[in-house]
Enzyme design. Structure first.
Site, PDB file in Angstrom:
ATOM      1  N   ASP A  60       0.841  -1.204   0.000  1.00 48.65           N
ATOM      2  CA  ASP A  60       0.000   0.000   0.000  1.00 48.65           C
ATOM      3  C   ASP A  60       0.870   1.245   0.000  1.00 48.65           C
ATOM      4  O   ASP A  60       2.028   1.210   0.451  1.00 48.65           O
ATOM      5  CB  ASP A  60      -0.847   0.091   1.282  1.00 48.65           C
ATOM      6  CG  ASP A  60      -1.732  -1.104   1.484  1.00 48.65           C
ATOM      7  OD1 ASP A  60      -2.094  -1.751   0.498  1.00 48.65           O
ATOM      8  OD2 ASP A  60      -2.054  -1.365   2.663  1.00 48.65           O
TER       9      ASP A  60
HETATM   10  N1  URA Z   1      -1.076  -5.934   4.124  1.00 49.74           N
HETATM   11  C1  URA Z   1      -1.562  -4.680   4.094  1.00 49.74           C
HETATM   12  O1  URA Z   1      -2.562  -4.385   4.710  1.00 49.74           O
HETATM   13  N2  URA Z   1      -0.892  -3.767   3.366  1.00 49.74           N
HETATM   14  C2  URA Z   1       0.224  -4.020   2.686  1.00 49.74           C
HETATM   15  O2  URA Z   1       0.788  -3.129   2.050  1.00 49.74           O
HETATM   16  C3  URA Z   1       0.712  -5.323   2.729  1.00 49.74           C
HETATM   17  C4  URA Z   1       0.051  -6.275   3.465  1.00 49.74           C
END
Ligand code: URA
Length: 245
Positions: free
Chosen positions: A110
């Protein structure tokens, strides 16, 4: 032999695997008549090419299959794991500098997650590391907005129910507690969209900080944030062995 090991590929894949560009770009070049197979212009991206027999040219230059590359990037927060952003925000490609092959991210992090991101020109490797069937573990450190009880940690371990179904068992270790927050190390093998954040939200808390520190045995180590390095052949092998590729 798996399908991807066969020397037969569609023309758009031949171009992208040679590191010339994305498959979308390849399809437009093919459509524009810039690509020939055995001297004949082919404008169908799905045209099958046998790499052992056929000669492919792009703008009259022979297309050679590039050596595969594997990179480990320490992604900072605030960078998108996409090639281009319509809103012009920075992407992980802005951190790679000059690399002479087209690489794809191996899964996503993310915008607000930092940590270990692999990028590769080897799409089969990318598929293997992200496919939940292969259960490649991904390890995260996280800070939760609330103190989490032992019971809640047990729930994370055995599986919590998300909108897209229950999660598979996870390894969860309490790293430390402060007065208000809990820090956990969590290893999951699925990698669904925003999975770690949603697992913590299922416990009525929020993730305040999320860092991926390992994929399988590959650790982020002392790489500096925003920097990248090639994976060693041994590191690539540890992720691919016993997976039949
Ligand atoms: N889980 C999440 O919530 N975000 C990420 O970027 C990776 C794993």
């Amino acid at each position: 032999m798996t399908e991807d090991h066969r020397p037969i590929k569609t023309l758009d894949r031949v171009l992208s695997k040679a590191g010339l560009g994305s498959r979308t770009e390849a399809r437009s070049w093919i459509g524009a008549g810039r690509v020939r197979v055995n001297g004949r212009v082919i404008q169908t991206p799905d045209h099958w090419v046998d790499l052992e027999r056929d000669t492919v040219t792009f703008d009259n230059q022979p297309v050679k299959q590039g050596k595969k590359i594997y990179l480990l990037l320490y992604k900072p927060t605030g960078y998108l794991t996409t090639y281009k952003d319509p809103e012009g925000r920075p992407t992980v490609y802005n951190l790679l500098g000059d690399i002479d092959q087209y690489v794809v991210p191996v899964g996503r992090l993310d915008l607000e997650t930092s940590g270990l991101l692999l990028l590769t020109s080897d799409t089969q490797f990318a598929e293997l590391v992200t496919n939940p069937d292969y259960k490649v573990p991904k390890t995260y450190l996280l800070k939760s907005s609330k103190h989490l009880s032992d019971d809640q940690i047990k729930q994370l371990r055995s599986g919590v129910t998300l909108s897209d179904g229950p999660t598979k068992p996870a390894q969860v270790t309490r790293v430390r507690d402060s007065e208000k927050y809990t820090h956990l190390e969590m290893t999951i093998t699925e990698g669904r969209n925003r999975q770690v954040r949603r697992m913590i939200e299922a416990l009525d808390a929020k993730v305040l900080k999320l860092v991926r520190i390992a994929i399988g045995p590959i650790q982020i180590g002392d790489l500096k944030i925003g920097q990248h390095r090639p994976l060693t052949p041994a590191e690539v092998a540890t992720l691919t062995k016993k997976k039949g590729i």
